[in-house]
Design a protein around this motif. Structure first.
Motif, PDB file in Angstrom:
ATOM      1  N   SER A 280       0.129   8.287  -2.667  1.00 36.68           N
ATOM      2  CA  SER A 280      -0.023   8.603  -1.460  1.00 36.68           C
ATOM      3  C   SER A 280       0.957   9.886  -1.352  1.00 36.68           C
TER       4      SER A 280
ATOM      5  N   GLN B  60      -0.755  -2.299  -6.007  1.00 33.75           N
ATOM      6  CA  GLN B  60      -1.036  -2.361  -4.653  1.00 33.75           C
ATOM      7  C   GLN B  60      -1.682  -3.813  -4.380  1.00 33.75           C
TER       8      GLN B  60
ATOM      9  N   LEU C 190      -7.733   8.032   1.672  1.00 29.50           N
ATOM     10  CA  LEU C 190      -7.588   7.509   3.054  1.00 29.50           C
ATOM     11  C   LEU C 190      -6.523   8.417   3.508  1.00 29.50           C
TER      12      LEU C 190
ATOM     13  N   ARG D 111      -5.465  -0.302   0.860  1.00 26.03           N
ATOM     14  CA  ARG D 111      -6.439  -0.172   1.986  1.00 26.03           C
ATOM     15  C   ARG D 111      -7.352   0.994   1.686  1.00 26.03           C
TER      16      ARG D 111
ATOM     17  N   THR E 250      -3.234   5.305  -8.328  1.00 29.11           N
ATOM     18  CA  THR E 250      -2.983   4.891  -6.797  1.00 29.11           C
ATOM     19  C   THR E 250      -1.749   5.511  -6.062  1.00 29.11           C
TER      20      THR E 250
ATOM     21  N   TRP F 255      -8.860  -1.792  -1.059  1.00 33.21           N
ATOM     22  CA  TRP F 255      -9.165  -0.790  -2.257  1.00 33.21           C
ATOM     23  C   TRP F 255      -8.421  -1.540  -3.232  1.00 33.21           C
TER      24      TRP F 255
ATOM     25  N   SER G 149       0.882  -1.274  -0.058  1.00 31.00           N
ATOM     26  CA  SER G 149       0.121   0.050   0.063  1.00 31.00           C
ATOM     27  C   SER G 149       0.720   1.324  -0.028  1.00 31.00           C
TER      28      SER G 149
END
Ligand code: BTN
Length: 253
Positions: free
Chosen positions: A62, A40, A116, A44, A60, A51, A15
């Motif tokens: 972060s 991933q 998230l 999550r 995807t 997810w 993740s």
């Protein structure tokens, strides 16, 4: 709070939120860094959900912020910032979206993106945070999920990188305007709320009920007008039930 000065591109990871958290814990993550993954294998979602995303098809990623300078009570501003960014990004590609509280992006009744946010606190302040975003880009089949993608909506195949750069640019614009006027984001978030002022079905731990969404409190609690008055809910306390009544009538008035 600006992002994108550095991008780490991974082929496969459990993740991107976990990856960012590990680097941050070791002190090896520069603020504003974006971590992008093609795949991933343990992505999550909120409420402990997984997810799921076909490898290479969707965005995807972060990003890590350590200069947020918000109190715990203001934490929900992060949710507003990222959801308004996503809605603005979709608008730039001609799509009208709504924010399903707290931070899912919907086109009509189908989900196109989820967020998230994980925060690290220091006393009453937010020390740092990791914001993870999943945006459906080129995937066109979602099995039993009620979902859509940029490709399904526009007919256009986008490269993942161009959508990421669009997000980075949009986030930086939203953050700049937030720094000049932090109240404006609340209005924009509010106006974009899915089912605002509409009657819809919800469920809490006592069962199903009909209610009208009237807004969100500064701390991020959902305000539902039910028979008997307005009740505020936390994320874990209430669930929206899709595909039920959607008339615009309100209770009582
Ligand atoms: C949700 O809608 O429930 C939130 C989904 C968030 C998914 C993104 S994908 C990138 C980042 N890494 C994760 O494990 N989750 C978020």
């Amino acid at each position: 709070m600006r992002i994108g000065q550095k991008i780490i591109h991974l082929e496969s990871v459990d993740s991107t939120n976990n990856y960012a958290a590990n680097l941050a814990r070791e002190g090896n993550l520069a603020p504003g860094t974006v971590i992008l993954a093609d795949e991933q294998y343990a992505g999550r979602g909120q409420r402990m959900a997984k997810w799921q995303s076909q490898p290479g098809m969707n965005l995807t990623f972060s990003y890590f912020l350590d200069d947020v300078n918000l109190s715990v009570e203001e934490r929900f501003d992060l949710t507003k910032l990222v959801s308004v960014t996503l809605s603005g990004l979709l608008k730039k590609r001609g799509l009208t979206s709504r924010i399903k509280w707290p931070n899912d992006l919907y086109i009509r009744d189908e989900k196109i993106a989820g967020v998230l946010i994980e925060t690290q606190l220091s006393g009453n302040r937010i020390r740092s945070c990791i914001i993870g975003v999943g945006l459906n880009v080129n995937q066109t089949g979602f099995e039993d999920l009620n979902a859509t993608s940029l490709k399904l909506e526009t007919g256009i195949h986008y490269t993942i990188r161009e959508v990421l750069f669009l997000f980075i640019q949009s986030w930086n614009e939203v953050v700049d305007s937030y720094k000049t006027n932090s109240l404006h984001i609340t209005d924009t978030y509010h106006q974009l709320l899915y089912h605002l002022d509409e009657k819809a079905q919800y469920a809490d731990n006592e069962g199903e009920f009909e209610a009208v969404l009237t807004g969100v409190t500064p701390e991020g609690r959902l305000m539902l007008k039910r028979e008997g008055g307005i009740v505020n809910y936390d994320l874990k306390e209430v669930r929206f039930l899709p595909g039920r009544s959607q008339s615009k009538d309100e209770f009582g008035e």
